[in-house]
Design a protein around this motif. Sequence first.
Motif, PDB file in Angstrom:
ATOM      1  N   GLU A  12       0.019  18.690  18.767  1.00 14.81           N
ATOM      2  CA  GLU A  12       0.467  17.391  18.626  1.00 14.81           C
ATOM      3  C   GLU A  12      -0.646  16.450  18.254  1.00 14.81           C
ATOM      4  OE1 GLU A  12       3.388  14.421  17.753  1.00 14.81           O
ATOM      5  OE2 GLU A  12       3.681  16.666  18.341  1.00 14.81           O
ATOM      6  N   ALA A  13      -1.383  16.495  18.947  1.00 12.90           N
ATOM      7  CA  ALA A  13      -2.913  15.829  19.189  1.00 12.90           C
ATOM      8  C   ALA A  13      -3.485  15.689  17.524  1.00 12.90           C
ATOM      9  CB  ALA A  13      -3.776  15.885  19.997  1.00 12.90           C
ATOM     10  N   THR A  14      -3.477  16.827  16.837  1.00  9.48           N
ATOM     11  CA  THR A  14      -4.079  16.845  15.757  1.00  9.48           C
ATOM     12  C   THR A  14      -3.473  16.119  14.674  1.00  9.48           C
ATOM     13  OG1 THR A  14      -4.895  19.291  16.479  1.00  9.48           O
ATOM     14  CG2 THR A  14      -4.634  18.614  13.828  1.00  9.48           C
ATOM     15  N   THR A  15      -1.846  16.234  14.621  1.00 10.03           N
ATOM     16  CA  THR A  15      -1.156  15.595  13.773  1.00 10.03           C
ATOM     17  C   THR A  15      -1.287  14.017  14.127  1.00 10.03           C
ATOM     18  OG1 THR A  15       0.573  17.328  13.652  1.00 10.03           O
ATOM     19  CG2 THR A  15       1.204  14.832  13.130  1.00 10.03           C
ATOM     20  N   GLN A  16      -1.629  13.505  15.517  1.00  6.56           N
ATOM     21  CA  GLN A  16      -1.718  12.275  15.839  1.00  6.56           C
ATOM     22  C   GLN A  16      -2.948  11.614  15.224  1.00  6.56           C
ATOM     23  OE1 GLN A  16       0.729  10.190  16.909  1.00  6.56           O
ATOM     24  NE2 GLN A  16      -0.837   8.539  16.610  1.00  6.56           N
ATOM     25  N   LYS A  17      -4.091  12.537  15.319  1.00  4.67           N
ATOM     26  CA  LYS A  17      -5.454  12.211  14.974  1.00  4.67           C
ATOM     27  C   LYS A  17      -5.211  11.863  13.367  1.00  4.67           C
ATOM     28  CE  LYS A  17     -10.253  13.417  14.167  1.00  4.67           C
ATOM     29  NZ  LYS A  17     -11.322  14.500  14.332  1.00  4.67           N
ATOM     30  N   ALA A  18      -4.529  12.675  12.704  1.00  4.68           N
ATOM     31  CA  ALA A  18      -4.433  12.770  11.222  1.00  4.68           C
ATOM     32  C   ALA A  18      -3.772  11.316  10.832  1.00  4.68           C
ATOM     33  CB  ALA A  18      -3.507  13.820  10.647  1.00  4.68           C
ATOM     34  N   ALA A  19      -2.724  10.990  11.602  1.00  5.14           N
ATOM     35  CA  ALA A  19      -2.285   9.556  11.282  1.00  5.14           C
ATOM     36  C   ALA A  19      -3.087   8.583  11.852  1.00  5.14           C
ATOM     37  CB  ALA A  19      -0.863   9.638  12.434  1.00  5.14           C
ATOM     38  N   ASP A  20      -3.839   8.838  12.718  1.00  8.62           N
ATOM     39  CA  ASP A  20      -5.024   7.737  13.146  1.00  8.62           C
ATOM     40  C   ASP A  20      -6.157   7.589  11.833  1.00  8.62           C
ATOM     41  OD1 ASP A  20      -3.666   7.359  15.414  1.00  8.62           O
ATOM     42  OD2 ASP A  20      -5.220   8.383  16.571  1.00  8.62           O
ATOM     43  N   LEU A  21      -6.154   8.589  11.247  1.00 10.29           N
ATOM     44  CA  LEU A  21      -7.212   8.655  10.303  1.00 10.29           C
ATOM     45  C   LEU A  21      -6.726   7.745   9.188  1.00 10.29           C
ATOM     46  CD1 LEU A  21      -8.881  12.284  10.336  1.00 10.29           C
ATOM     47  CD2 LEU A  21      -9.903  10.148  10.613  1.00 10.29           C
ATOM     48  N   VAL A  22      -5.314   7.963   8.791  1.00  7.52           N
ATOM     49  CA  VAL A  22      -4.688   7.291   7.643  1.00  7.52           C
ATOM     50  C   VAL A  22      -4.810   5.708   8.071  1.00  7.52           C
ATOM     51  CG1 VAL A  22      -2.364   7.052   6.525  1.00  7.52           C
ATOM     52  CG2 VAL A  22      -3.236   9.290   7.008  1.00  7.52           C
ATOM     53  N   ARG A  23      -4.201   5.342   9.217  1.00  3.22           N
ATOM     54  CA  ARG A  23      -4.284   4.111   9.694  1.00  3.22           C
ATOM     55  C   ARG A  23      -5.419   3.263   9.361  1.00  3.22           C
ATOM     56  NH1 ARG A  23      -2.924   4.797  14.724  1.00  3.22           N
ATOM     57  NH2 ARG A  23      -4.257   3.576  15.735  1.00  3.22           N
ATOM     58  N   VAL A  24      -6.677   4.028   9.731  1.00  5.77           N
ATOM     59  CA  VAL A  24      -7.976   3.449   9.587  1.00  5.77           C
ATOM     60  C   VAL A  24      -8.120   3.147   8.015  1.00  5.77           C
ATOM     61  CG1 VAL A  24     -10.484   4.051   9.622  1.00  5.77           C
ATOM     62  CG2 VAL A  24      -9.035   4.300  11.580  1.00  5.77           C
ATOM     63  N   MET A  25      -7.948   4.094   7.184  1.00  2.00           N
ATOM     64  CA  MET A  25      -8.091   3.868   5.814  1.00  2.00           C
ATOM     65  C   MET A  25      -7.095   2.580   5.020  1.00  2.00           C
ATOM     66  SD  MET A  25     -10.742   5.475   5.598  1.00  2.00           S
ATOM     67  CE  MET A  25     -11.189   4.955   4.028  1.00  2.00           C
ATOM     68  N   VAL A  26      -6.064   2.691   5.907  1.00  3.44           N
ATOM     69  CA  VAL A  26      -5.122   1.600   5.412  1.00  3.44           C
ATOM     70  C   VAL A  26      -5.521   0.297   5.652  1.00  3.44           C
ATOM     71  CG1 VAL A  26      -2.743   0.325   5.748  1.00  3.44           C
ATOM     72  CG2 VAL A  26      -2.859   2.963   5.513  1.00  3.44           C
ATOM     73  N   GLU A  27      -6.318   0.288   6.752  1.00  7.60           N
ATOM     74  CA  GLU A  27      -6.794  -1.303   7.175  1.00  7.60           C
ATOM     75  C   GLU A  27      -8.028  -1.353   6.194  1.00  7.60           C
ATOM     76  OE1 GLU A  27      -6.022  -3.786   9.334  1.00  7.60           O
ATOM     77  OE2 GLU A  27      -4.123  -2.238   9.634  1.00  7.60           O
ATOM     78  N   LYS A  28      -8.707  -0.280   5.900  1.00  3.17           N
ATOM     79  CA  LYS A  28      -9.924  -0.790   4.985  1.00  3.17           C
ATOM     80  C   LYS A  28      -9.269  -0.993   3.579  1.00  3.17           C
ATOM     81  CE  LYS A  28     -14.246   1.373   3.303  1.00  3.17           C
ATOM     82  NZ  LYS A  28     -14.273   1.458   1.694  1.00  3.17           N
ATOM     83  N   VAL A  29      -8.297  -0.389   3.057  1.00  2.00           N
ATOM     84  CA  VAL A  29      -7.776  -1.029   1.930  1.00  2.00           C
ATOM     85  C   VAL A  29      -7.402  -2.423   1.813  1.00  2.00           C
ATOM     86  CG1 VAL A  29      -5.975  -0.387   0.219  1.00  2.00           C
ATOM     87  CG2 VAL A  29      -7.154   1.603   1.072  1.00  2.00           C
ATOM     88  N   PRO A  44       2.128  -1.729   9.135  1.00  3.68           N
ATOM     89  CA  PRO A  44       2.369  -2.607   8.263  1.00  3.68           C
ATOM     90  C   PRO A  44       1.552  -2.806   7.199  1.00  3.68           C
ATOM     91  CG  PRO A  44       1.971  -3.393  10.554  1.00  3.68           C
ATOM     92  CD  PRO A  44       1.649  -1.916  10.446  1.00  3.68           C
ATOM     93  N   GLY A  45       2.196  -3.203   5.946  1.00  2.00           N
ATOM     94  CA  GLY A  45       1.582  -3.298   4.586  1.00  2.00           C
ATOM     95  C   GLY A  45       1.884  -1.943   3.781  1.00  2.00           C
ATOM     96  N   VAL A  46       2.235  -1.157   4.350  1.00  3.51           N
ATOM     97  CA  VAL A  46       2.823   0.261   3.647  1.00  3.51           C
ATOM     98  C   VAL A  46       4.158   0.134   3.213  1.00  3.51           C
ATOM     99  CG1 VAL A  46       2.772   2.867   3.826  1.00  3.51           C
ATOM    100  CG2 VAL A  46       0.726   1.527   4.986  1.00  3.51           C
ATOM    101  N   ILE A  75       0.827  -1.318   0.009  1.00  3.76           N
ATOM    102  CA  ILE A  75      -0.006   0.013  -0.120  1.00  3.76           C
ATOM    103  C   ILE A  75       0.847   1.158  -0.100  1.00  3.76           C
ATOM    104  CG2 ILE A  75      -1.767   1.327   1.481  1.00  3.76           C
ATOM    105  CD1 ILE A  75      -2.632  -1.422   2.342  1.00  3.76           C
ATOM    106  N   GLY A  76       0.463   2.301  -0.736  1.00  2.00           N
ATOM    107  CA  GLY A  76       1.141   3.675  -0.877  1.00  2.00           C
ATOM    108  C   GLY A  76       0.213   4.601  -0.067  1.00  2.00           C
ATOM    109  N   VAL A  77       0.804   5.449   0.678  1.00  2.00           N
ATOM    110  CA  VAL A  77       0.105   6.553   1.613  1.00  2.00           C
ATOM    111  C   VAL A  77       0.688   8.029   0.915  1.00  2.00           C
ATOM    112  CG1 VAL A  77      -0.468   7.549   3.604  1.00  2.00           C
ATOM    113  CG2 VAL A  77      -0.147   5.069   3.510  1.00  2.00           C
ATOM    114  N   PHE A  78      -0.324   8.650   0.362  1.00  2.00           N
ATOM    115  CA  PHE A  78      -0.012   9.953  -0.213  1.00  2.00           C
ATOM    116  C   PHE A  78      -0.509  11.023   0.635  1.00  2.00           C
ATOM    117  CE2 PHE A  78       0.293   6.769  -3.243  1.00  2.00           C
ATOM    118  CZ  PHE A  78       1.340   6.774  -3.679  1.00  2.00           C
ATOM    119  N   THR A  79       0.033  11.945   1.538  1.00  3.21           N
ATOM    120  CA  THR A  79      -0.419  12.904   2.290  1.00  3.21           C
ATOM    121  C   THR A  79      -0.326  14.277   1.767  1.00  3.21           C
ATOM    122  OG1 THR A  79       0.242  11.539   4.391  1.00  3.21           O
ATOM    123  CG2 THR A  79      -0.495  13.956   4.633  1.00  3.21           C
TER     124      THR A  79
END
Lengths: 663, 287, 190
Positions: free
Chosen positions: A109-126, A32-34, A4-8
Motif C-alpha cells: 500500500e505504501a508503495t502505491t501511496q508514494k507513487a501518488a505522492d510523486l505525481v502530486r509533487v509534479m502536478v504542483e510543479k506543472v 485540484p487542477g487535474v 492538467i492531465g496525468v498519465f500513469t
Amino acid sequence: MSRIGVFTCHCGENIAGTVDCPKVAELSRQIPGVVHSVDYKYMCSDPGQTLIKEAIKEHKLDGVVVAACSPRMHEPTFRKAAAEAGVNPYLCEMANLREHCSWVHEKNEATTQKAADLVRVMVEKVKHDTPLTPIKVPVTKTALVVGGGIAGIQTALDIANAGHQVVLVEKSPSIGGHMSQLSETFPTLDCSQCILTPRMVEAAQHPNIKLMTYSEVEKVDGFIGNFKVTVRKKAKKVDEKACTGCGLCVTKCPNKKIPDEFNEGLAFRPAIYVPFPQAVPNKPTIDTANCTYFKNGKCGVCSKVCPTGAIRYEQEDELITMDIGAIVMATGFKLMKTDKFPEYGYGKYKDVIDGMQFERLASASGPTAGVIKRPSDGKEPETVVFIACSGSRDRAKGVPYCSKICCMYTAKHTMLYKHKVHHGQAYVFYMDIRSAGKDYDEFVRRAIEEDEAKYIRGRVSRIYEEDGKLIVKGADTLMNGEPVEIKADMVVLATAVQSQDCSEDLAQTLHISYDKYGFFAEAHPKLRPVETNTAGIFLAGACQAPRDIPETVAQGSAAGAKVAALFSQDELTREPIVAVVNRQAPPLFSTCTGCFLCQTACPYQAIEQEEIKDRSGRVIKTVAKVNPGLCQGCGTCVAFCRTKAIDLAGFSNEQLFAELMTL
Amino acid sequence: MRIGYYPGCSLLGSSREFDESVRAVCETIGLELVEVPDWNCCGASSAHVLDHELSVALPAKILAQAEAAGLTEVLAPCAACYSRLIGAYSELEKNPDHRAKVSEIIEMPYTGAVKVVNVLEVLERFADVIQAKAVQPFARKVACYYGCLLVRPPKVVNFDRPEDPQVMDQLAAKVGATPIDWPFKTECCGAAFSVTRTDLVAKLCGKIVDSAVKLQAEALVVACPMCHSNLDMRRPETNAALGKDLQIPVLFLTQVIGLAMGIEPKKLGIQRHMVPVAFNAPTGAQA
Amino acid sequence: MSSANHHESRPDTLAARVKAATGISLAQCYQCGKCAAGCPVSEEMDLTPCQVLRLLQYGQDKYDEKAMRSAGIWLCLSCETCSTRCPQEVEIPKIMDVVRAEALKRGIAHPKSKDILAFHRAFLDSVEQTGRLYEIGLVANYKLRSGHFMKDVMLAPKMYVRGKLGLLPHMIKGTAAVKRIFKRTLGSKG
C-alpha cells in the motif's frame, strides 16, 4: 485554474508489478487542477503517445504529468508528444515511478501511496511552470583538431572533406606522431611510413586544413559552436616562408650530439633539425635549449650558411586566438620508459630496450637502416627476449590495465627479427595472448609456427648482466612454474601505454573529464565513445585509452562525422534551463546588488556584468547577467545569491517550494 | 647523541665481531648506544614458521622494554632482528586491536612509540663524520652484499631501493672503497638453512661469492650476521659446491669503516673470521 | 538473480584460513609465475610457489591437502623476493606460514620437514628456557631432535678459538614472562 492531465504508465510489469497503477490514476484525478487522469500499459509506445495527444485536445489540457520512468529515459519523447498537441514542451513533466519507486520498494500500500505522492509533487510543479523557448546559438564552422598523429590526421581529413575548415595543431615540429616511428604494422606487415606519409601530405595540402606545427593549445573559452581558442605558436626561429627546406643548416650545425627523439635516443641529431626525412612540414626548427647560439651567443653557423636568410634568432612565440565551433582531442599516448623497472635494472642496461626503440632498430629509416644491432656494441643479437605486460597489468609498480597493443606488436617484433636475423631465436614471455581482431590471432600463430618464436607463459622476475649476456630469469607456468633462464643478447620490454604527461593540464584547460590514469573520459563507454561530457569536444585515438591503428583511425573518422553533423546546422538548439537574473521596475531595476559572488561561483564562466544606464548614458547600477549560451543550468549561482535575484528557468525557487509544500 | 641498541643473540655469540665493530665505530663517531634492558630473543627465522602470534609477541616485548626505558629509536644491527622488529612494528601499526591483544600476551603496554632502524640507516646519518674520520682509506674493490632482510619487503622496511640498493655502496665509497656494480646484492644466501640444508646454502652462496670474485672484488661487505656466517663460515662447503677455492674475505661494513678510521683490527674482531682477512697487494688499509 | 550464497566460500578451506589470518585473498594471484621465476630455491621445490597458490585457489580438500603435504613449503626462506616483485601484491611468505602451520596441526607435514622443524623447535626451546638463543644448546638440541649427531662437529673447535662460541647460556631476568608468552601463543604446538 490549471487544466492538467496525468498519465500513469505501467511500464509492463516494471511499475505495475509493485505499484497499483489504476489506483494512482484514480488518486491523481482528485488533485485540484487535474482534469483528466488515466493509466496505460506502455505510455511511451505509439498508442500511448497518441492517447496523450488526443487527451490534450479533447480536454483542452494546458499541462501534462507523465508518471512513468526516469526523465533521462523518456522526457524528450513525452515533451515532443505534448508539443505536437500544442502544449509548450516545458509544461510537460515526468514523475519517476520506476527508478524512484517501483524498482526500489516492495509491493504494498505504501508503495502505491508514494507513487501518488510523486505525481502530486509534479502536478504542483506543472502548475508553476512557465512556457519556455529553446535557445538558439550560431555555429562557427571551423574545427580544431589537437594532435597531429594518425588520429588527428584522419579526423582533420574527414572534416575537411566534408567541406569544413580545420585547424590541426601539433606540439612537435612535424605531424605524423608515433605511427611515423613504426617500422611495419600488424597484421599485414605493411610499411608504416608508406601508408602514413601520403595522408600527412594530403593533410598539409588540403585547402580546408590549416596546419600549425610546433604549437600548443593555451586557452579555451566559450561553448559548443562558439569556442574561443588561443594557440601558442612556438618560435621555430626559422622563417617558414623564406626557408626552402634545403637542409644546409642541418648539415652544417656543429652541435650534433643531441639525443634524437624520433629515434628514441638511439641516435643523435643537430640543434637545428627536421625530425625525420619525410617530416611535414619539411622545414627545420631550432631546439633553443640545446643550441649553442642560444646558450652563449656564439656560433650562428646556420644563419651564415642559409642561402635564403631564413634563420630568425629573434623570432618570438606567437599567441593566436581563433573562433572554433568544435574541438577534437587526438593527443595520443606515451610509452612507459625502461627505467621504471627495478628488477630489470632501472634502465641501466643498454640492451634492455622498449618496443618503440625496437621499431626504430627495425625501421629502414632508423639509426641502423633496418639492420638489427644491439645498442651497447652494435652486434647482431642472436637471442632476443621479448617481455609482454612490462608495467601493464601490474598494480604493484605499473598500471593495472591491459595496454592492448603489446601482444600484437610483440608478435610482429618476433617476425621482423626473424626476417632480418635468420638464425636468431626470439623468446616471448607472456601472460595471455590478447589477439582479438580481424586477422590478429592468425598473425600471432604465424609468428609462432612459421617464424618460430618461442612463447613462454610466465613473467620475468629479474634481468641482470653477466659475461656480456643478459640473464633473463623467468618461469614457465605451463610447466608447473619451472624456472627458465635465458642468456639473451637483447631484451625488449613491451612497456605500458600511458597517457601523455600534459593530458591532465590539457583536460583542465578544456574543461573535459579524465580518468585516474590521465586518459580523457568519453561521455558514455558504449553509446557515446567519441564524445566528452563537454558539448562540442570530441575524442579520437589513444588519448582516451590504449588503441591500435585500425581502432584509432575508426575513432578519428567517427569524431570527424560527429563534427560534420554538428556543422551541418547553422544554429544549435539548446535547452532553455538556464539561470536568469530578475529585472524589476525602476528605481530598483533588479534585486541584484552587484556583489558578483555568483560570478566567482559559476563553474562555466557564464556570468557577466551588465551596466544599467539612464537615458543620458549614466550608469545607474551594475548587475549580474547570465550568458545563456554558456550557462549549463547547474543552479550554483542560485544557491549563492544573497538577495535571491537569480532563478533557474524550469526549476525556480517558487516551483521547488510548491513541490515541497504539497508533501 | 644516544640511540637504543638491540644487539640480539647472534651478536653475543657467533657474530661477536659485528657487535664489537658496531660499538667501536659508534664510539668513534660519537653515538652513544643504550642497550635495551633485559632484552629477549626476537624469534628470528624460527618463530614465524611455527606460530604467527609468537613471531609478533617476541619483538613486541623487546620494543615494549625499550619504550619503558624511555627510548624512542632502537638500532638493530642484525638484519634478521631488524626484520622481525620492524615487521612486528609495521603489523601492529596497521592494527590497533592487535596491539591490545599483544600487550596482554607480553604483559606490558605496547604503544608503538619506538621506531626501529638498521645499521645502514644510522651510519648514513653520520656519512660526513665517517668520511672525515677515514684517515686510512680502505682502498679496495668491494662487493656490497645487502641480502634480503634490509630491503625487503619494501612496504615494511621502506629503506633504500629494493633492487640494486645503494646506501652501503655509498658508505663504503666514503671510506675510500670502490664498490662494484654487481647483480647479486640482494640475492638470498639461504639464511636460516645454514645448519639444516647446508647444501642449499652452499649452492646459493656459491653464486654470490663466484660473481663477486669474477667482477674482481677483493672483499665482500655485509651488514647481516646470517649472511656473514653463510658466506664466511660455510665457505668450505661453498667452495666444494663450486669446485673452486675462493678466499675472498667477508667483512661487516662496520669493520670496513672501523679499519679506515684506524681502529685497532682486534677491537673490530677481524681475527674472528673463518676466511682470513688478507689481501694480495698492499694497496690500502691492512688488517 | 542467483542465490545469495552462491559466492560464499567455505570457511574451512586453506584459502579462507589464509584470508582470516593475513587478509590476503588468493583470488588476487593471476598465475604469472613471477614468484617461481625469482625464488632462490624454487628449483628444489616439488611444488613451486605459484603451484601452491594455484592449489589453494580451488578451495577443495584434495588440493589443499596436496599443498600441505608438499616438501616445497618447508624450503621457503621468507626472503621476500617473490612478494617484492609480485605484480598483484600477494604476500606469499605469509601464506606459506599459514600452510605450514596448518600442515603441522593436521600432522601431515612432509617427512623432509623433519630436520627443518627440528631446528626451529630447538631454536625456540632455547629461547623459551632462557629468553635468548643459546647457540650451543641449539645445536645440541637440534642433533638430538634430528639424529644428525656428526653435523658440523669440525666447526665447533674453530668457532671456539675465534671466540664465537659462548659456553654458557645468557639467562635474562624476564625468563618467566617469556615462558608465558610461549604458553599463550605456541601453547602445546611446540
